[in-house]
Scaffold this motif. Structure first.
Motif, mmCIF file in Angstrom:
data_model
loop_
_atom_site.group_PDB
_atom_site.id
_atom_site.type_symbol
_atom_site.label_atom_id
_atom_site.label_comp_id
_atom_site.label_asym_id
_atom_site.label_seq_id
_atom_site.Cartn_x
_atom_site.Cartn_y
_atom_site.Cartn_z
ATOM 1 N N GLY A 262 -49.754 -72.326 -70.883
ATOM 2 C CA GLY A 262 -50.449 -72.581 -72.141
ATOM 3 C C GLY A 262 -51.918 -72.941 -71.964
ATOM 4 O O GLY A 262 -52.616 -72.391 -71.113
ATOM 5 N N ASP A 263 -52.384 -73.912 -72.778
ATOM 6 C CA ASP A 263 -53.797 -74.300 -72.739
ATOM 7 C C ASP A 263 -54.198 -74.823 -71.369
ATOM 8 O O ASP A 263 -55.327 -74.602 -70.909
ATOM 9 C CB ASP A 263 -54.076 -75.387 -73.788
ATOM 10 C CG ASP A 263 -53.972 -74.855 -75.214
ATOM 11 O OD1 ASP A 263 -54.015 -73.618 -75.384
ATOM 12 O OD2 ASP A 263 -53.834 -75.678 -76.135
ATOM 13 N N GLU A 264 -53.284 -75.529 -70.715
ATOM 14 C CA GLU A 264 -53.593 -76.090 -69.396
ATOM 15 C C GLU A 264 -53.886 -74.988 -68.385
ATOM 16 O O GLU A 264 -54.711 -75.159 -67.486
ATOM 17 C CB GLU A 264 -52.420 -76.962 -68.924
ATOM 18 C CG GLU A 264 -52.478 -77.402 -67.470
ATOM 19 C CD GLU A 264 -53.614 -78.354 -67.126
ATOM 20 O OE1 GLU A 264 -53.777 -78.650 -65.929
ATOM 21 O OE2 GLU A 264 -54.344 -78.796 -68.045
ATOM 22 N N ALA A 265 -53.246 -73.826 -68.528
ATOM 23 C CA ALA A 265 -53.499 -72.706 -67.614
ATOM 24 C C ALA A 265 -54.942 -72.217 -67.751
ATOM 25 O O ALA A 265 -55.597 -71.872 -66.758
ATOM 26 C CB ALA A 265 -52.518 -71.566 -67.884
ATOM 27 N N GLY A 266 -55.441 -72.207 -68.990
ATOM 28 C CA GLY A 266 -56.833 -71.811 -69.203
ATOM 29 C C GLY A 266 -57.802 -72.796 -68.586
ATOM 30 O O GLY A 266 -58.830 -72.409 -68.016
ATOM 31 N N ILE A 267 -57.487 -74.096 -68.709
ATOM 32 C CA ILE A 267 -58.330 -75.134 -68.102
ATOM 33 C C ILE A 267 -58.304 -74.998 -66.580
ATOM 34 O O ILE A 267 -59.344 -75.087 -65.909
ATOM 35 C CB ILE A 267 -57.848 -76.538 -68.535
ATOM 36 C CG1 ILE A 267 -58.032 -76.713 -70.042
ATOM 37 C CG2 ILE A 267 -58.595 -77.626 -67.766
ATOM 38 C CD1 ILE A 267 -57.355 -77.954 -70.611
ATOM 39 N N ASP B 149 -63.543 -68.787 -72.217
ATOM 40 C CA ASP B 149 -62.448 -69.745 -72.013
ATOM 41 C C ASP B 149 -61.218 -69.054 -71.437
ATOM 42 O O ASP B 149 -60.666 -68.139 -72.054
ATOM 43 C CB ASP B 149 -62.074 -70.421 -73.335
ATOM 44 C CG ASP B 149 -63.155 -71.415 -73.776
ATOM 45 O OD1 ASP B 149 -64.013 -71.741 -72.943
ATOM 46 O OD2 ASP B 149 -63.123 -71.843 -74.945
ATOM 47 N N GLY B 150 -60.792 -69.502 -70.257
ATOM 48 C CA GLY B 150 -59.561 -68.986 -69.656
ATOM 49 C C GLY B 150 -59.689 -67.658 -68.951
ATOM 50 O O GLY B 150 -58.744 -67.202 -68.318
ATOM 51 N N GLU B 151 -60.858 -67.003 -69.022
ATOM 52 C CA GLU B 151 -61.060 -65.712 -68.369
ATOM 53 C C GLU B 151 -62.441 -65.689 -67.726
ATOM 54 O O GLU B 151 -63.444 -65.942 -68.401
ATOM 55 C CB GLU B 151 -60.941 -64.562 -69.379
ATOM 56 C CG GLU B 151 -59.560 -64.427 -69.997
ATOM 57 C CD GLU B 151 -59.454 -63.196 -70.890
ATOM 58 O OE1 GLU B 151 -60.371 -62.350 -70.852
ATOM 59 O OE2 GLU B 151 -58.462 -63.090 -71.618
#
Length: 353
Positions: free
Chosen positions: A117-122, A149-151
């Motif tokens: 989720g969001d943590e993976a992007g961080i 963000d995330g990429e």
């Protein structure tokens, strides 16, 4: 065995020395680039072979002197020469382990948030920071190509960049309490990293008619437009189905140039994978699906531990690693690569063409 290998090295290097000054070779851009790369690859082995010849001559001379009468100094000279010959033979065999022909190239690195989720992007952002810091510590230049963000897509430029960064391709797993977690529970998430050797014009031929190029307005977080002109570019390579989008620059031309670089690198890597399915540059084997089980390295915040699962190496210096101090892992992975290649190369050969 070593005599035969030295003779092969000497003969091939002499031939390459002739080719690099041959007008017919110089006039053929692709051939000249290939000859230049092979010349640089073989030069260290040729220097070791020349030193081996000198050491063998020294040993032979010392033996002749000893045949005429024992002399402690000459005997010591012979022992030194024989020890050096042994060292050089091992060094020559290692030098002739077939190198990845892409090792000297610049690279394009693509990082994406995986599972979590969001943590993976961080976490993807943390991996991006770690790898760019590592590149800068080694004296390489970094160039952001598409950062959001995330990429994260960026280039690493410098002699030997691929020989270092190819080991970072795969799934990086983190175990930590996320900033977004109110209950303080340890969360596992991943980021996927693909490392592509940057192709030169001579490596990949792209037909303009094979491209579909679309332009549109750049968008920021939440989808709002961040530009009033159609500066973002999407390039679709019809034969392969590869799609590359780029919107970081305000200029359509700059975004198009960056997208073409990424497309060229992906097509080059795809061609390599077709030639040799197990090639380490194969993006699918590096990235997988991003699931937690597909990991090359785990970063455990609670224990300050970093474990590389390919070589079963664990270090307890998490903070340093995240600041780009990856030298220990790279050195161990390079040694492991050479060891495995040496074991596989029962019959060394110069014919890597």
């Amino acid at each position: 065995m070593i005599e035969s290998l030295v003779e092969q090295i000497e003969a091939r290097f002499a031939e390459l020395e002739r080719q690099v000054v041959d007008p017919a070779v110089i006039g053929d851009r692709q051939r000249y680039a290939g000859v230049g790369r092979e010349y640089r690859r073989l030069q260290p082995a040729a220097e070791l072979a020349a030193e081996w010849r000198r050491a063998v001559d020294d040993a032979a001379g010392a033996r002749e002197l000893l045949d005429e009468g024992d002399d402690p100094e000459v005997r010591e000279m012979l022992a030194t020469a024989e020890a050096r010959i042994e060292e050089l033979e091992e060094a020559i065999r290692l030098a002739m382990v077939e190198r990845d022909p892409n090792d000297d190239k610049n690279v394009i690195v693509e990082i994406r948030g995986g599972a979590g989720g969001d943590e993976a992007g961080i976490w993807a952002g943390d991996v991006y920071r770690m790898l760019t810091k590592y590149a800068e510590r080694l004296g390489f230049q970094t160039e952001p190509l598409d950062v959001r963000d995330g990429e994260y897509t960026f280039a690493v430029k410098g002699d030997g960049a691929y020989s270092v960064f190819k080991f970072e391709g795969g799934t990086h797993r983190v175990q930590r309490v996320p900033v977004t977690e109110s209950q303080g529970r340890i969360h596992t998430s991943t980021a996927t990293v693909a490392v592509l050797p940057e192709a030169e014009d001579v490596d990949v031929q792209i037909e303009p008619n094979d491209l579909q190029i679309d332009v549109y307005r750049s968008s920021g977080p939440g989808g709002q437009s961040v530009n009033t002109t159609d500066s973002a570019v999407r390039i679709t390579h019809r034969p392969s189905g590869i799609v590359v989008s780029m919107q970081d620059e305000k200029s359509q031309l700059q975004n198009r140039d960056k997208a073409m670089r990424v497309l060229r690198a992906r097509l080059y890597e795809q061609a390599l994978a077709e030639q040799q399915a197990e090639l380490s540059a194969d993006r699918r084997s590096q990235v997988g699906t991003g699931e937690r089980a597909e990991k090359i390295r785990t970063y455990n915040y609670g224990e300050r531990r970093v474990t590389d699962h390919r070589i079963k190496l664990t270090q307890h210096n998490l903070e340093d690693v995240l600041e780009g101090e990856l030298d220990g892992f790279t050195a161990a992975l390079q040694s492991d690569e050479k060891r495995r290649a040496l074991e596989a190369a029962h019959h060394p050969t110069l014919d890597s063409r």
